[in-house]
Design a protein around this motif. Structure first.
Motif, PDB file in Angstrom:
ATOM      1  N   ASP A 144      -7.936  22.883   9.701  1.00  0.00           N
ATOM      2  CA  ASP A 144      -8.763  23.629   8.754  1.00  0.00           C
ATOM      3  C   ASP A 144      -8.823  22.909   7.409  1.00  0.00           C
ATOM      4  N   ARG A 162     -10.870  19.822   7.649  1.00  0.00           N
ATOM      5  CA  ARG A 162     -12.289  20.178   7.752  1.00  0.00           C
ATOM      6  C   ARG A 162     -12.866  20.479   6.366  1.00  0.00           C
ATOM      7  N   LEU A 182     -18.429  25.660  14.781  1.00  0.00           N
ATOM      8  CA  LEU A 182     -17.299  26.578  14.921  1.00  0.00           C
ATOM      9  C   LEU A 182     -17.738  27.901  15.550  1.00  0.00           C
ATOM     10  N   HIS A 190     -16.288  29.317  19.137  1.00  0.00           N
ATOM     11  CA  HIS A 190     -15.505  30.548  19.188  1.00  0.00           C
ATOM     12  C   HIS A 190     -16.302  31.774  19.629  1.00  0.00           C
TER      13      HIS A 190
END
Length: 63
Positions: free
Chosen positions: A26, A29, A47, A51
Protein backbone atom coordinates in the motif's frame (compact mmCIF):
# COMPACT_ATOMS: atom_id res chain seq x y z
CA UNK A 1 9.61 13.66 -0.49
CA UNK A 2 9.43 14.28 3.25
CA UNK A 3 5.88 15.53 2.85
CA UNK A 4 4.92 12.33 1.05
CA UNK A 5 6.38 10.17 3.83
CA UNK A 6 4.55 12.29 6.41
CA UNK A 7 1.30 11.82 4.47
CA UNK A 8 1.86 8.06 4.33
CA UNK A 9 2.51 7.99 8.08
CA UNK A 10 -0.67 9.97 8.75
CA UNK A 11 -2.78 7.75 6.53
CA UNK A 12 -1.25 4.67 8.13
CA UNK A 13 -2.06 6.05 11.57
CA UNK A 14 -5.68 6.67 10.62
CA UNK A 15 -6.04 3.28 9.00
CA UNK A 16 -4.38 1.58 11.99
CA UNK A 17 -6.97 3.13 14.33
CA UNK A 18 -9.60 1.37 12.23
CA UNK A 19 -7.71 -1.92 12.40
CA UNK A 20 -6.50 -1.74 8.80
CA UNK A 21 -2.87 -0.59 8.79
CA UNK A 22 -1.23 -0.02 5.43
CA UNK A 23 0.85 -2.86 4.06
CA UNK A 24 4.24 -2.22 2.51
CA UNK A 25 2.55 -2.71 -0.88
CA UNK A 26 0.00 0.00 0.00
CA UNK A 27 2.77 2.42 0.96
CA UNK A 28 4.71 1.64 -2.21
CA UNK A 29 1.55 2.15 -4.28
CA UNK A 30 1.03 5.59 -2.73
CA UNK A 31 4.65 6.54 -3.48
CA UNK A 32 4.33 5.29 -7.07
CA UNK A 33 1.08 7.16 -7.78
CA UNK A 34 1.71 10.41 -5.92
CA UNK A 35 1.22 13.44 -8.14
CA UNK A 36 -0.01 11.50 -11.18
CA UNK A 37 -3.80 11.67 -11.39
CA UNK A 38 -4.00 9.34 -14.40
CA UNK A 39 -1.96 6.70 -12.61
CA UNK A 40 -4.12 7.13 -9.49
CA UNK A 41 -7.30 6.49 -11.51
CA UNK A 42 -5.74 3.49 -13.28
CA UNK A 43 -4.54 2.01 -9.99
CA UNK A 44 -7.94 2.49 -8.35
CA UNK A 45 -9.64 0.74 -11.28
CA UNK A 46 -7.18 -2.17 -11.04
CA UNK A 47 -7.76 -2.52 -7.28
CA UNK A 48 -11.53 -2.44 -7.72
CA UNK A 49 -11.32 -5.12 -10.38
CA UNK A 50 -9.00 -7.23 -8.21
CA UNK A 51 -11.23 -7.05 -5.14
CA UNK A 52 -14.67 -7.26 -6.76
CA UNK A 53 -16.45 -10.57 -6.34
CA UNK A 54 -17.75 -11.99 -9.59
CA UNK A 55 -21.09 -13.72 -9.39
CA UNK A 56 -21.15 -17.16 -10.92
CA UNK A 57 -24.04 -17.14 -13.38
CA UNK A 58 -23.77 -20.84 -14.20
CA UNK A 59 -25.78 -21.80 -11.12
CA UNK A 60 -29.40 -20.79 -10.93
CA UNK A 61 -30.81 -19.87 -7.59
CA UNK A 62 -33.43 -22.32 -6.47
CA UNK A 63 -36.40 -21.17 -4.46
Amino acid sequence: MRDLEKLIDEVNGSMSMEGMPLTQADKDRIRHCAGNEELVEKTIAELIKKHTAVMDQTHEQQL
